[in-house]
Write a protein that holds these residues in place. Structure first.
Motif, short mmCIF file in Angstrom:
data_model
loop_
_atom_site.label_atom_id
_atom_site.label_comp_id
_atom_site.label_asym_id
_atom_site.label_seq_id
_atom_site.Cartn_x
_atom_site.Cartn_y
_atom_site.Cartn_z
N UNK A 11 -15.30 -10.62 87.97
CA UNK A 11 -15.51 -9.80 89.17
C UNK A 11 -15.89 -8.37 88.80
N UNK A 12 -15.13 -7.82 87.83
CA UNK A 12 -15.33 -6.42 87.47
C UNK A 12 -16.63 -6.21 86.71
N UNK A 13 -17.09 -7.24 86.02
CA UNK A 13 -18.33 -7.08 85.28
C UNK A 13 -19.48 -6.81 86.24
N UNK A 58 -8.26 -2.75 82.67
CA UNK A 58 -7.02 -3.52 82.60
C UNK A 58 -7.30 -5.03 82.60
N UNK A 59 -8.38 -5.44 83.26
CA UNK A 59 -8.73 -6.87 83.21
C UNK A 59 -9.10 -7.26 81.79
N UNK A 60 -9.83 -6.40 81.10
CA UNK A 60 -10.19 -6.69 79.70
C UNK A 60 -8.93 -6.73 78.82
N UNK A 184 -14.20 1.10 75.68
CA UNK A 184 -15.59 0.67 75.84
C UNK A 184 -15.89 0.36 77.31
N UNK A 185 -14.92 -0.25 78.00
CA UNK A 185 -15.12 -0.55 79.42
C UNK A 185 -15.20 0.76 80.22
#
Ligand code: AMP
Ligand code: MG
Length: 336
Positions: A11-13, A58-60, A184-185
């Motif tokens: 989703x976040x990507x 945080x998802x990563x 990095x995100x």
């Protein structure tokens, strides 16, 4: 649990890169991951972008926890450890990367850093309710030949253990990798200013909105609620290993969680805290653990031979030792 995180990452990507100038508005989030609190504080003038950046970072981190945590039953780490002695085992890109990095640091540190100590770590159980001093025989039986001859990585990316006792664990390097990946995100969302904190690991993004350096405190191992020193950094990681993080005491002796792979006992080279400052949090994490095992002389020699890494060590006698380039980071002892 692991599947939910993956959905969140996808989703976040899809989030748009909108850019983010470092303004005074700050956004914070803390979650418990990898048995520790992970906090992010970022500065940004666009609330929506800041929240999307934190969601994605945080998802990563959650995705990586699902790969590397020994405490998640269906983590990739547990699956690989269960399978890789009997058969060539396929691993994810992240897993292969961290394993290759770990084996590189094993070589660089002459075996002081060792990601194959899972069995020894379980034997001692430090930080768990079943912590105990193993017998010498148990300890000896868990020791592995030095070097990377017991783990082979094949050209097709599969992994095989050549010794039944190999159990991988990335407790000394995974938090550093996670910090670098979260950064990095945040970078990809245009976040230029902020801090990440994962237990004893701190990563700073750029500088403060004021243009000033970040002040990072280093825990006093003799009084863990306090600091013994501070450093000032811009865009660097500051990672500390210490004997106060996880330990138990018996007959007045402290048994802590950083092991000397040669003896199978908690490292006892005269240091109680090792801090590394560098661009890469992964490198800081691996070297903070390794220098703790190596001790002042060998540990400092290793740091001096590397470009872009500096160190502060605290000895068991309370002496502060610094590498030759530390002046840049304005190390200040905290007076009490
Ligand atoms: P750190 O706090 O980064 O120094 O990592 C310490 C953790 O790494 C311990 O709790 C163990 O899980 C693991 N560990 C202990 N000794 C070693 C070692 N010599 N090399 C690699 N990992 C280790
Ligand atoms: Mg470490």
């Amino acid at each position: 649990m692991c599947r939910i995180w993956k959905a969140a990452v996808i989703l976040c990507a899809a989030a748009m890169l909108t850019g983010c100038a470092p303004q005074d508005a700050s956004y914070e989030r803390t979650e418990e991951l990898f048995g520790t609190f992970v906090s992010a504080k970022i500065y940004c003038d666009d609330a929506k972008n800041a929240q999307a950046a934190l969601d994605a970072a945080f998802a990563r981190a959650g995705e990586l926890e699902c790969i590397f945590s020994p405490n998640i039953a269906d983590s990739e780490l547990n699956a690989v450890n269960a399978a890789a002695y009997a058969q060539d085992t396929a691993v994810s890109e992240d897993f292969l990367y961290l394993l290759e990095q770990s084996l590189y640091f094993t070589e660089l540190t002459d075996g002081a850093f060792d990601c194959r100590l899972g069995e020894l770590i379980d034997l001692w159980g430090i930080g768990t309710e079943s912590a105990k001093i193993p017998t010498e025989t148990e300890c000896r039986n868990a020791l592995l030949p030095s070097g990377d001859t017991t783990v082979s990585i094949h050209a097709d990316g599969t992994v095989r253990f050549l010794d039944e006792r190999v159990q991988l664990q990335f407790g000394a390097i995974a938090k550093g990798y996670i910090a670098d990946e979260m950064k990095a995100v945040l970078d990809s969302f245009g976040i230029e200013s902020g801090t990440l904190s994962l237990g004893g690991n701190v990563l700073t993004l750029g500088e403060k909105p004021s243009g000033d350096a970040w002040t990072v405190g280093i825990t006093d191992p003799f009084s863990p609620g306090e600091l013994y020193a501070t450093v000032r950094v811009k865009g660097k990681s500051v990672v500390t290993s210490g004997n106060y993080e996880r330990y138990f005491e018996e007959n007045g002796v402290r048994y802590h969680h950083i092991f000397d792979p040669e003896t199978g006992f908690p490292a006892d080279a005269g240091l109680v805290s090792t801090t590394i400052i560098a661009d890469s949090s992964l490198l800081c994490d691996a070297l903070s653990t390794a220098t703790y095992v190596l001790g002042a002389e060998e540990g400092m020699a290793l740091i001096e031979q590397l470009d872009g890494a500096e160190a502060v060590f605290l000895t068991e006698d309370g002496e502060i030792l610094t590498s030759s380039g530390m002046a840049e980071y304005e190390l200040k002892q905290v007076t009490k």
